[in-house]
Design a protein around this motif. Structure first.
Motif, PDB file in Angstrom:
ATOM      1  N   SER A  67      37.516 111.514  68.344  1.00 26.39           N
ATOM      2  CA  SER A  67      36.205 112.073  67.952  1.00 26.39           C
ATOM      3  C   SER A  67      36.123 113.564  68.267  1.00 26.39           C
ATOM      4  O   SER A  67      35.429 114.314  67.579  1.00 26.39           O
ATOM      5  CB  SER A  67      35.075 111.325  68.658  1.00 26.39           C
ATOM      6  N   PHE A  68      36.846 114.010  69.320  1.00 25.34           N
ATOM      7  CA  PHE A  68      36.845 115.441  69.645  1.00 25.34           C
ATOM      8  C   PHE A  68      37.536 116.235  68.529  1.00 25.34           C
ATOM      9  O   PHE A  68      37.129 117.336  68.190  1.00 25.34           O
ATOM     10  CB  PHE A  68      37.585 115.713  70.960  1.00 25.34           C
ATOM     11  N   ILE A  69      38.613 115.654  67.992  1.00 21.52           N
ATOM     12  CA  ILE A  69      39.358 116.339  66.928  1.00 21.52           C
ATOM     13  C   ILE A  69      38.473 116.508  65.698  1.00 21.52           C
ATOM     14  O   ILE A  69      38.446 117.571  65.080  1.00 21.52           O
ATOM     15  CB  ILE A  69      40.657 115.567  66.590  1.00 21.52           C
ATOM     16  N   LEU A  70      37.696 115.471  65.394  1.00 19.10           N
ATOM     17  CA  LEU A  70      36.774 115.533  64.250  1.00 19.10           C
ATOM     18  C   LEU A  70      35.703 116.601  64.467  1.00 19.10           C
ATOM     19  O   LEU A  70      35.404 117.395  63.569  1.00 19.10           O
ATOM     20  CB  LEU A  70      36.138 114.157  64.038  1.00 19.10           C
ATOM     21  N   LYS A  71      35.135 116.635  65.678  1.00  9.51           N
ATOM     22  CA  LYS A  71      34.134 117.662  66.011  1.00  9.51           C
ATOM     23  C   LYS A  71      34.728 119.056  65.798  1.00  9.51           C
ATOM     24  O   LYS A  71      34.088 119.931  65.207  1.00  9.51           O
ATOM     25  CB  LYS A  71      33.711 117.541  67.482  1.00  9.51           C
ATOM     26  N   LEU A  72      35.959 119.235  66.300  1.00 10.42           N
ATOM     27  CA  LEU A  72      36.593 120.559  66.190  1.00 10.42           C
ATOM     28  C   LEU A  72      36.938 120.882  64.741  1.00 10.42           C
ATOM     29  O   LEU A  72      36.881 122.044  64.329  1.00 10.42           O
ATOM     30  CB  LEU A  72      37.848 120.621  67.066  1.00 10.42           C
ATOM     31  N   HIS A  73      37.279 119.866  63.981  1.00  9.47           N
ATOM     32  CA  HIS A  73      37.599 120.072  62.564  1.00  9.47           C
ATOM     33  C   HIS A  73      36.397 120.668  61.831  1.00  9.47           C
ATOM     34  O   HIS A  73      36.544 121.507  60.941  1.00  9.47           O
ATOM     35  CB  HIS A  73      38.016 118.745  61.921  1.00  9.47           C
ATOM     36  N   VAL A  87      43.575 124.114  79.998  1.00 10.53           N
ATOM     37  CA  VAL A  87      44.950 124.227  79.490  1.00 10.53           C
ATOM     38  C   VAL A  87      45.633 122.867  79.322  1.00 10.53           C
ATOM     39  O   VAL A  87      46.509 122.701  78.474  1.00 10.53           O
ATOM     40  CB  VAL A  87      45.788 125.176  80.384  1.00 10.53           C
ATOM     41  N   GLY A  88      45.193 121.868  80.119  1.00  9.24           N
ATOM     42  CA  GLY A  88      45.834 120.566  80.074  1.00  9.24           C
ATOM     43  C   GLY A  88      45.411 119.690  78.900  1.00  9.24           C
ATOM     44  O   GLY A  88      46.016 118.651  78.663  1.00  9.24           O
ATOM     45  N   TRP A  89      44.352 120.069  78.190  1.00 12.21           N
ATOM     46  CA  TRP A  89      43.859 119.154  77.149  1.00 12.21           C
ATOM     47  C   TRP A  89      43.346 119.820  75.879  1.00 12.21           C
ATOM     48  O   TRP A  89      43.349 119.206  74.815  1.00 12.21           O
ATOM     49  CB  TRP A  89      42.772 118.241  77.729  1.00 12.21           C
ATOM     50  N   LEU A  90      42.938 121.080  75.957  1.00 18.40           N
ATOM     51  CA  LEU A  90      42.330 121.689  74.772  1.00 18.40           C
ATOM     52  C   LEU A  90      43.333 122.136  73.698  1.00 18.40           C
ATOM     53  O   LEU A  90      43.081 121.910  72.503  1.00 18.40           O
ATOM     54  CB  LEU A  90      41.419 122.857  75.190  1.00 18.40           C
ATOM     55  N   PRO A  91      44.460 122.763  74.091  1.00 13.82           N
ATOM     56  CA  PRO A  91      45.363 123.264  73.028  1.00 13.82           C
ATOM     57  C   PRO A  91      45.791 122.218  72.002  1.00 13.82           C
ATOM     58  O   PRO A  91      45.719 122.491  70.796  1.00 13.82           O
ATOM     59  CB  PRO A  91      46.545 123.845  73.819  1.00 13.82           C
ATOM     60  N   PRO A  92      46.186 120.995  72.423  1.00 11.05           N
ATOM     61  CA  PRO A  92      46.553 120.012  71.384  1.00 11.05           C
ATOM     62  C   PRO A  92      45.370 119.606  70.501  1.00 11.05           C
ATOM     63  O   PRO A  92      45.552 119.351  69.303  1.00 11.05           O
ATOM     64  CB  PRO A  92      47.085 118.808  72.179  1.00 11.05           C
ATOM     65  N   LEU A  93      44.166 119.551  71.072  1.00 12.17           N
ATOM     66  CA  LEU A  93      42.990 119.199  70.266  1.00 12.17           C
ATOM     67  C   LEU A  93      42.729 120.273  69.195  1.00 12.17           C
ATOM     68  O   LEU A  93      42.432 119.960  68.033  1.00 12.17           O
ATOM     69  CB  LEU A  93      41.741 119.069  71.147  1.00 12.17           C
ATOM     70  N   ILE A  94      42.853 121.544  69.613  1.00 10.74           N
ATOM     71  CA  ILE A  94      42.627 122.645  68.657  1.00 10.74           C
ATOM     72  C   ILE A  94      43.665 122.563  67.541  1.00 10.74           C
ATOM     73  O   ILE A  94      43.343 122.697  66.357  1.00 10.74           O
ATOM     74  CB  ILE A  94      42.738 124.014  69.364  1.00 10.74           C
ATOM     75  N   GLN A  95      44.896 122.314  67.949  1.00 11.54           N
ATOM     76  CA  GLN A  95      45.974 122.254  66.961  1.00 11.54           C
ATOM     77  C   GLN A  95      45.742 121.121  65.969  1.00 11.54           C
ATOM     78  O   GLN A  95      45.847 121.301  64.762  1.00 11.54           O
ATOM     79  CB  GLN A  95      47.296 122.080  67.704  1.00 11.54           C
ATOM     80  N   GLN A  96      45.381 119.949  66.515  1.00 11.24           N
ATOM     81  CA  GLN A  96      45.203 118.787  65.645  1.00 11.24           C
ATOM     82  C   GLN A  96      43.939 118.866  64.783  1.00 11.24           C
ATOM     83  O   GLN A  96      43.800 118.120  63.818  1.00 11.24           O
ATOM     84  CB  GLN A  96      45.170 117.505  66.485  1.00 11.24           C
ATOM     85  N   SER A  97      43.028 119.758  65.135  1.00  7.54           N
ATOM     86  CA  SER A  97      41.790 119.894  64.352  1.00  7.54           C
ATOM     87  C   SER A  97      42.074 120.440  62.951  1.00  7.54           C
ATOM     88  O   SER A  97      41.269 120.285  62.044  1.00  7.54           O
ATOM     89  CB  SER A  97      40.810 120.835  65.059  1.00  7.54           C
ATOM     90  N   ARG A  98      43.218 121.105  62.804  1.00  8.96           N
ATOM     91  CA  ARG A  98      43.579 121.747  61.529  1.00  8.96           C
ATOM     92  C   ARG A  98      42.443 122.618  60.996  1.00  8.96           C
ATOM     93  O   ARG A  98      42.167 122.639  59.802  1.00  8.96           O
ATOM     94  CB  ARG A  98      43.964 120.701  60.474  1.00  8.96           C
ATOM     95  N   ASN A  99      41.782 123.294  61.914  1.00  2.58           N
ATOM     96  CA  ASN A  99      40.676 124.181  61.549  1.00  2.58           C
ATOM     97  C   ASN A  99      41.101 125.606  61.906  1.00  2.58           C
ATOM     98  O   ASN A  99      41.133 125.975  63.082  1.00  2.58           O
ATOM     99  CB  ASN A  99      39.415 123.758  62.315  1.00  2.58           C
ATOM    100  N   ALA A 100      41.430 126.393  60.875  1.00  2.00           N
ATOM    101  CA  ALA A 100      41.949 127.753  61.112  1.00  2.00           C
ATOM    102  C   ALA A 100      40.901 128.634  61.781  1.00  2.00           C
ATOM    103  O   ALA A 100      41.243 129.551  62.534  1.00  2.00           O
ATOM    104  CB  ALA A 100      42.394 128.375  59.786  1.00  2.00           C
TER     105      ALA A 100
END
Ligand SMILES: [Zn+2]
Length: 309
Positions: A67-73, A87-100
């Motif tokens: 659900s975090f990935i969707l929010k970020l998307h 640093v332990g959790w946000l970078p992969p979420l940002i990457q997976q959001s595919r939101n430039a």
């Protein structure tokens, strides 16, 4: 002489402008509830804000949910604490959001620490033996209300760039927040003033900004090193030091085990105070100003219970 065509085109444009709906609110995702609260203060109904970490969770360790990935998307703007807190959790979420738009360095990414006053920036080399030391300085900087003000100012500037038509609204809302914060700071400073220089112990290094602002002197930590769980030898040393210096307060964040703090309290006669580091840390802490109302009240009553200075 303007042509009839021009006149009718102008009239059409006018009608279109009048009929066009209010532009949609800016979709903001923040990593913490503190940043969400400050964004709401500045953005009002021109923003839609959601936080990722709950205020009662350890912000260093947040479980990544789809659900975090969707929010970020869907976000127009991501506001992060920075200084490697996430640093332990946000970078992969940002990457997976595919939101430039919200990638670090893009216009829709705001590192709220850039204009804050940061303590404990290490000098010299950092080794693993030092524990989980943040190389960019202590990331718990929002716990000084003046840094809350600086964060609000940075958010105001960012929102105004994203929605120039609302610049006046954001400026007025910032000014109102600043005024209410100043009134509250006078209240907190007065409540804490009698206890300036009081020695305390904290579990993690979450409170340097809070303690500097309100004049508390942190003489030790329950953690032997940042992010490292308590060890028997360190706990014994800490107890001896607390007895030597007459320390009667141990501040603990809500997400740590109370076993060691309680045994320290039994040995020293100190009081364990579970203090909220974030908005949402307790049900009644619904915004940034109420966070300090809650914490200052709790610290003052604990100090009074343990005999004042
Ligand atoms: Zn930390």
């Amino acid at each position: 002489m303007r042509s009839p065509f021009f006149r009718s085109a102008a009239a059409l444009a006018l009608v279109a402008a009048m009929a066009s709906p209010v532009p949609a609110a800016i979709n903001v995702v923040t990593t913490t509830e503190d940043l969400a609260s400050i964004t709401r203060e500045v953005g009002g109904d021109r923003v839609k804000v959601e936080a990722i970490a709950k205020g009662y969770q350890d912000p260093h360790f947040v479980e990544a949910k789809p659900s975090f990935i969707l929010k970020l998307h869907n976000a127009d703007l991501l506001v992060a604490v920075g200084r490697e807190l996430e640093v332990g959790w946000l970078p992969p979420l940002i990457q997976q959001s595919r939101n430039a738009k919200i990638q670090p360095g893009a216009d829709g990414y705001l590192d709220a620490s850039l204009t804050a006053r940061i303590l404990e920036i290490p000098t010299g080399q950092i080794t693993r033996a030092m524990g989980d030391v943040h190389p960019l300085g202590n990331p718990h900087y929002w716990l000084d209300p003046d840094n809350g003000r600086r964060i609000a100012k940075a958010i105001e500037a960012k929102l105004a760039r994203m929605s120039p038509g609302d610049t006046g609204t954001f400026a007025a809302r910032y000014a109102d927040f600043d005024r209410r914060l100043k009134e509250a700071e006078a209240r907190w400073d007065a409540a804490m003033a009698p206890y300036r220089g009081l020695k305390i112990v904290t579990y993690h290094r979450s409170w340097p900004n809070f303690c500097e602002r309100f004049g508390l002197d942190v003489i030790g930590y329950v953690e032997p090193r940042p992010g490292i769980p308590p060890s028997p030898s360190h706990t014994i040393e800490l107890i001896q030091e607390m007895k030597r210096q007459g320390v009667k307060i141990v501040l603990v964040e809500p997400y740590f085990d109370l076993k060691t703090p309680n045994s320290i309290a039994r040995e020293t006669g100190a009081k364990v105070v579970v203090l909220a580091p974030s908005v949402g840390g307790e049900k009644e802490i619904t915004d940034y100003i109420r966070l300090f109302d809650y914490d200052v009240n709790l610290v003052v009553s604990a100090i009074e219970e343990t005999g004042g200075k």
